[in-house]
Enzyme design. Structure first.
Site, mmCIF file in Angstrom:
data_model
loop_
_atom_site.group_PDB
_atom_site.id
_atom_site.type_symbol
_atom_site.label_atom_id
_atom_site.label_comp_id
_atom_site.label_asym_id
_atom_site.label_seq_id
_atom_site.Cartn_x
_atom_site.Cartn_y
_atom_site.Cartn_z
ATOM 1 N N HIS A 134 0.847 -1.181 0.000
ATOM 2 C CA HIS A 134 0.000 0.000 0.000
ATOM 3 C C HIS A 134 0.886 1.235 0.000
ATOM 4 O O HIS A 134 2.114 1.154 0.080
ATOM 5 C CB HIS A 134 -0.951 -0.004 1.197
ATOM 6 C CG HIS A 134 -2.168 -0.852 0.988
ATOM 7 N ND1 HIS A 134 -3.129 -0.537 0.055
ATOM 8 C CD2 HIS A 134 -2.579 -2.001 1.587
ATOM 9 C CE1 HIS A 134 -4.091 -1.450 0.085
ATOM 10 N NE2 HIS A 134 -3.769 -2.361 0.995
ATOM 11 N N ASP A 164 -0.607 6.932 -3.463
ATOM 12 C CA ASP A 164 -1.822 6.588 -4.204
ATOM 13 C C ASP A 164 -2.220 7.661 -5.208
ATOM 14 O O ASP A 164 -2.457 7.373 -6.385
ATOM 15 C CB ASP A 164 -2.984 6.367 -3.230
ATOM 16 C CG ASP A 164 -3.014 4.958 -2.664
ATOM 17 O OD1 ASP A 164 -2.205 4.129 -3.112
ATOM 18 O OD2 ASP A 164 -3.836 4.694 -1.790
#
Length: 383
Positions: A134, A164
């Protein structure tokens, strides 16, 4: 539909995080983005309850087709849509699209002008390519995470804005549009490998430059924009609320000190890193002397490089955000407005987030799929 990307056809194979963010950027700017969603199986719980609701802000401005890609007719339909698209956007681990029979080789054979954008954490190859991860993992490998946070404290997770959305979604959108420009000039499509690690590394270009010239310490709290300097930090006010200051330039710092009534001669040595801890204590005492509102009245709008630290409820109501209409309300959900701004082709939100698969028949009709075939696909449960 308005915006500079009108006429651009994009197939978004729906995933999480950076891929839908990139698709939202393209859709807000006028692209016709079709969300290819996985069909929800009966009895299987949704691990991400925001998806498929009006709160899924990143799903705005596009239509949805729920498609069973494990069904041979589903894959065939997907390839028929690929043949008409300008862009395919996917955010799965390397190899997933290939196993579905929708990888770049097959897709580009069907459509040589296709821009095939792949958003991953580690990239399409390399020792970590197939590993899960992540945002925090990707930015940790970039070398800059240790520069964030307070001395003596662990590096903090800076939300998921860097990996992200900045390094992943925005770089994917930038790469996609660049690929489209090339395809329209030459007729040649290509694969765009948008890795969050690569994007974070690139976003660190300035810091690596400072590091190479000896101007960036590896120790937290000893750099001018890492919260170590007394003139670049956040401070608590008398009412427990916070303000942020950033007068890096000497003339702006001099203005801040003058407006705050600070005459302490030690601030004449503000570039001496060894004196920063003492100066920060003194600066903190100054800002604890008034409420945030009082500091706003004195400093906001000046060249002191000042702003109040606003929470998610306060930010949309700030006069500057309101004047620029930076936040809008769609289906009862307050959310950021499209950006950037275009003089002649303004971006817009064409529709709120819709239910998965809500527009399947409509989409296929618009994309010239035979009506009898559409009826069969629907009856067979493929769409």
């Amino acid at each position: 539909m308005t915006g500079p990307l009108q006429g651009l056809r994009v197939l978004e194979f729906v995933g999480l995080g950076p891929c839908p963010f990139a698709a939202m950027l393209l859709a807000d700017l006028g692209a016709d983005v079709i969300r290819i969603e996985r069909k929800q199986l009966p009895g299987v719980p949704n691990p991400y309850p925001v998806l498929g609701t009006r709160y899924d802000v990143m799903a705005r401005s596009r239509r949805s087709l729920a498609l069973d890609l494990k069904h041979p007719e589903g894959r065939m339909l997907a390839l028929d849509l690929v043949a008409q698209a300008d862009v395919l956007l996917e955010g799965f681990r390397p190899g997933v699209m290939e196993r579905l029979g929708l990888g770049p080789d097959v897709s580009l054979e069907r459509n040589p002008r296709l821009v095939y954008t792949r958003v991953t954490g580690w990239g399409q190859e390399g020792p970590l390519a197939s590993a899960a991860g992540h945002d925090l993992n990707y930015i940790a490998l970039s070398g800059v995470l240790p520069s964030m946070g307070r001395p003596g404290s662990p590096p903090p997770p800076p939300l998921n804005l860097i990996g992200d959305f900045g390094a992943g979604g925005m770089m994917a959108a930038f790469g996609t549009v660049s690929g489209v420009l090339h395809a329209r000039r030459t007729g040649e499509g290509q694969v765009v490998d948008a890795a969050m690690l690569d994007g974070t590394n690139l976003m660190s270009a300035m810091i690596y430059g400072f590091h190479a010239m000896g101007g960036w310490s590896g120790e937290r709290g000893r750099n001018w924009i890492d919260g170590g300097a007394p003139y670049y930090d956040t401070y608590e006010c008398a009412d427990g609320k916070w303000i942020a200051i950033g007068p890096i330039e000497p003339q702006f710092l001099a203005l801040l000190l003058r407006l705050c009534g600070v005459e302490d001669p030690q601030f004449g040595h503000v570039q001496d890193v060894e004196q920063w801890p003492q100066l920060k204590v003194k600066m903190a005492a100054v800002f604890r002397g008034r409420t945030r509102a009082q500091w706003c009245e004195l400093l906001e709008g000046t060249d002191a490089c000042f702003s109040p630290v606003l929470d998610l409820d306060e930010a949309p109501a700030h006069p500057h955000n309101r004047a620029r209409e930076n936040f809008i309300e769609i289906a009862g959900v307050v959310q950021p407005a499209p950006a950037p701004r275009f003089q002649r082709t303004p971006a817009s939100i064409s529709r709120p987030p819709d239910l998965p698969g809500e527009h399947g028949v409509e989409i296929l009709n618009d994309w010239s799929i035979d009506r009898e075939r559409v009826d069969w696909l629907r009856d067979a449960g493929v769409i």
